[in-house]
Write an enzyme that holds these catalytic residues in place. Structure first.
Site, PDB file in Angstrom:
ATOM      1  N   ASP A 129     -26.827 -27.201 -20.665  1.00 23.85           N
ATOM      2  CA  ASP A 129     -26.210 -25.794 -20.598  1.00 23.85           C
ATOM      3  C   ASP A 129     -27.023 -24.730 -20.271  1.00 23.85           C
ATOM      4  O   ASP A 129     -26.614 -23.642 -19.843  1.00 23.85           O
ATOM      5  CB  ASP A 129     -25.373 -25.526 -21.924  1.00 23.85           C
ATOM      6  CG  ASP A 129     -26.522 -25.313 -23.031  1.00 23.85           C
ATOM      7  OD1 ASP A 129     -27.512 -26.066 -22.924  1.00 23.85           O
ATOM      8  OD2 ASP A 129     -26.132 -24.824 -23.997  1.00 23.85           O
ATOM      9  N   GLU A 188     -39.581 -27.930 -31.394  1.00 25.38           N
ATOM     10  CA  GLU A 188     -40.576 -27.793 -30.291  1.00 25.38           C
ATOM     11  C   GLU A 188     -41.723 -27.809 -30.942  1.00 25.38           C
ATOM     12  O   GLU A 188     -42.845 -28.385 -30.435  1.00 25.38           O
ATOM     13  CB  GLU A 188     -40.218 -26.525 -29.466  1.00 25.38           C
ATOM     14  CG  GLU A 188     -39.041 -26.437 -28.806  1.00 25.38           C
ATOM     15  CD  GLU A 188     -37.656 -26.210 -29.692  1.00 25.38           C
ATOM     16  OE1 GLU A 188     -37.830 -26.002 -30.857  1.00 25.38           O
ATOM     17  OE2 GLU A 188     -36.450 -25.704 -29.062  1.00 25.38           O
TER      18      GLU A 188
HETATM   19  C1  UGA Z   1     -31.221 -24.716 -29.068  1.00 25.74           C
HETATM   20  C2  UGA Z   1     -32.235 -25.359 -28.093  1.00 25.74           C
HETATM   21  O1  UGA Z   1     -32.356 -24.706 -27.025  1.00 25.74           O
HETATM   22  C3  UGA Z   1     -31.730 -26.642 -28.131  1.00 25.74           C
HETATM   23  O2  UGA Z   1     -33.023 -27.477 -27.052  1.00 25.74           O
HETATM   24  C4  UGA Z   1     -32.291 -27.403 -29.404  1.00 25.74           C
HETATM   25  O3  UGA Z   1     -31.894 -28.774 -29.440  1.00 25.74           O
HETATM   26  C5  UGA Z   1     -31.052 -26.705 -30.170  1.00 25.74           C
HETATM   27  O4  UGA Z   1     -31.257 -25.349 -30.190  1.00 25.74           O
HETATM   28  C6  UGA Z   1     -31.101 -27.128 -31.657  1.00 25.74           C
HETATM   29  O5  UGA Z   1     -30.335 -26.522 -32.391  1.00 25.74           O
HETATM   30  O6  UGA Z   1     -31.635 -28.222 -31.971  1.00 25.74           O
HETATM   31  P1  UGA Z   1     -28.737 -24.621 -28.360  1.00 25.74           P
HETATM   32  O7  UGA Z   1     -28.022 -24.045 -27.130  1.00 25.74           O
HETATM   33  O8  UGA Z   1     -28.285 -24.344 -29.677  1.00 25.74           O
HETATM   34  O9  UGA Z   1     -30.084 -24.966 -28.233  1.00 25.74           O
HETATM   35  O10 UGA Z   1     -27.892 -26.410 -28.268  1.00 25.74           O
HETATM   36  P2  UGA Z   1     -27.174 -27.069 -27.376  1.00 25.74           P
HETATM   37  O11 UGA Z   1     -27.345 -26.582 -26.077  1.00 25.74           O
HETATM   38  O12 UGA Z   1     -25.818 -26.899 -28.075  1.00 25.74           O
HETATM   39  O13 UGA Z   1     -27.638 -28.608 -27.423  1.00 25.74           O
HETATM   40  C7  UGA Z   1     -29.013 -28.827 -26.822  1.00 25.74           C
HETATM   41  C8  UGA Z   1     -28.748 -30.231 -26.151  1.00 25.74           C
HETATM   42  O14 UGA Z   1     -28.241 -31.182 -27.155  1.00 25.74           O
HETATM   43  C9  UGA Z   1     -27.823 -30.037 -25.042  1.00 25.74           C
HETATM   44  O15 UGA Z   1     -28.246 -30.567 -23.999  1.00 25.74           O
HETATM   45  C10 UGA Z   1     -26.385 -30.754 -25.734  1.00 25.74           C
HETATM   46  O16 UGA Z   1     -25.674 -31.479 -24.772  1.00 25.74           O
HETATM   47  C11 UGA Z   1     -27.292 -31.726 -26.479  1.00 25.74           C
HETATM   48  N1  UGA Z   1     -26.214 -32.101 -27.647  1.00 25.74           N
HETATM   49  C12 UGA Z   1     -25.739 -31.153 -28.580  1.00 25.74           C
HETATM   50  C13 UGA Z   1     -26.069 -33.372 -27.939  1.00 25.74           C
HETATM   51  O17 UGA Z   1     -26.695 -34.292 -27.456  1.00 25.74           O
HETATM   52  N2  UGA Z   1     -25.152 -33.826 -29.113  1.00 25.74           N
HETATM   53  C14 UGA Z   1     -24.643 -32.940 -30.148  1.00 25.74           C
HETATM   54  O18 UGA Z   1     -24.110 -32.942 -30.929  1.00 25.74           O
HETATM   55  C15 UGA Z   1     -25.024 -31.434 -29.622  1.00 25.74           C
HETATM   56 MN    MN Z   2     -28.021 -24.728 -25.206  1.00 22.28          MN
END
Ligand code: UGA
Ligand code: MN
Length: 244
Positions: free
Chosen positions: A108, A194
């Site tokens: 995203d 991280e």
């Molecule tokens: C923040 C950080 O930018 C992420 O790198 C980190 O993984 C995340 O927090 C975290 O809480 O662990 P955020 O925008 O809150 O990011 O998280 P998302 O963008 O919703 O998820 C990070 C990545 O994991 C995305 O590529 C998303 O597609 C993937 N994801 C998310 C999954 O593969 N499974 C899930 O259930 C949720």
């Molecule tokens: Mn994100």
């Protein structure tokens, strides 16, 4: 060097839109290999057919997040990033010489093309600012005389590496010579993934600042609004099957 982008992704209404935006960026980057890791028990038809048409060298993996870890406040995509790391190590176990750079590219975020030029010269671990994160317009490593000496952040300044997943790249050499470095569930607090990972492979002193001594924002931690499907019919009303 080849740039390996590891992207965790999961099924939701905006998934194909996110992946389309990402592919449109990656397609313009030379020598990029996309490792897309689905958070799912199997490879989905949507992602398979998407990748087949994406026009990019890619690898399609999958691993489901255990249900107990699918909770607000817990780190996301730990298992998926580790699956990407395992694939890289496996693929390169017999040919260590090939130059490569690894980068964790969430589906995203918004990536400028300049970012890839910057990360391609990574020798060990490079870092740069990330926009729209940590409750500020940006977070960034503070640089003095070409070295990282601290962090500009509005959130948990006590983090050893106060940096978002989108703020660093690692050379393939470093990944291969630290075969045990992985993302950890055990004891990992929100926002510490991280740091927990970087601690295993580098030190703050060793970091290589990119983006003009970390003064340019080349990647943004954008987040997509949850889509409103309030008017979606309960039963399939459309007359033909729609690919969406
Ligand atoms: C923040 C950080 O930018 C992420 O790198 C980190 O993984 C995340 O927090 C975290 O809480 O662990 P955020 O925008 O809150 O990011 O998280 P998302 O963008 O919703 O998820 C990070 C990545 O994991 C995305 O590529 C998303 O597609 C993937 N994801 C998310 C999954 O593969 N499974 C899930 O259930 C949720
Ligand atoms: Mn994100």
């Amino acid at each position: 060097p080849t740039i390996y982008a590891i992207t965790p992704t999961y099924s939701r209404p905006v998934q194909k839109a996110e992946l389309t935006r990402l592919a449109n960026t990656f397609r313009q980057v030379a020598q990029l290999h996309w490792i897309l890791v689905e958070d799912a028990a199997s490879r989905s038809e949507l992602v398979s057919s998407f990748l087949a048409r994406a026009g990019l060298p890619s690898t399609h993996l999958h691993v489901p997040t255990p249900r107990r870890y699918k909770r607000p406040g817990l780190p996301r995509a730990t298992e998926q990033r580790n699956a990407g790391l395992a694939w890289l190590r496996q693929r390169h176990q017999h040919q260590r010489a090939q130059p490569g750079v690894l980068f964790f590219a969430d589906d995203d975020n918004t990536y400028s093309l300049e970012l890839f030029q910057e990360m391609r010269t990574t020798r060990k671990v490079s870092v740069w600012p990330v926009g729209l994160v940590g409750g500020r317009r940006y977070e960034r490593p503070l640089v003095e005389n070409g070295k990282v000496v601290g962090w500009y952040t509005g959130w948990r300044a006590d983090r050893p590496f106060a940096i978002d997943m989108a703020g660093f790249a690692v050379s393939l050499q470093v990944i291969l010579s630290n075969p045990k470095a992985v993302f950890k569930r055990h004891g990992s607090q929100p926002g510490m993934q991280e740091s927990d990972f970087l601690k295993q492979i580098t030190t703050v002193e060793e970091l290589e600042p990119k983006a003009n001594n970390c003064t340019k924002v080349l990647v943004w931690h954008t987040r997509t609004e949850k889509v409103n499907l309030a008017n979606e019919p309960k039963y399939h009303l459309d007359t033909v099957k729609i690919e969406v």
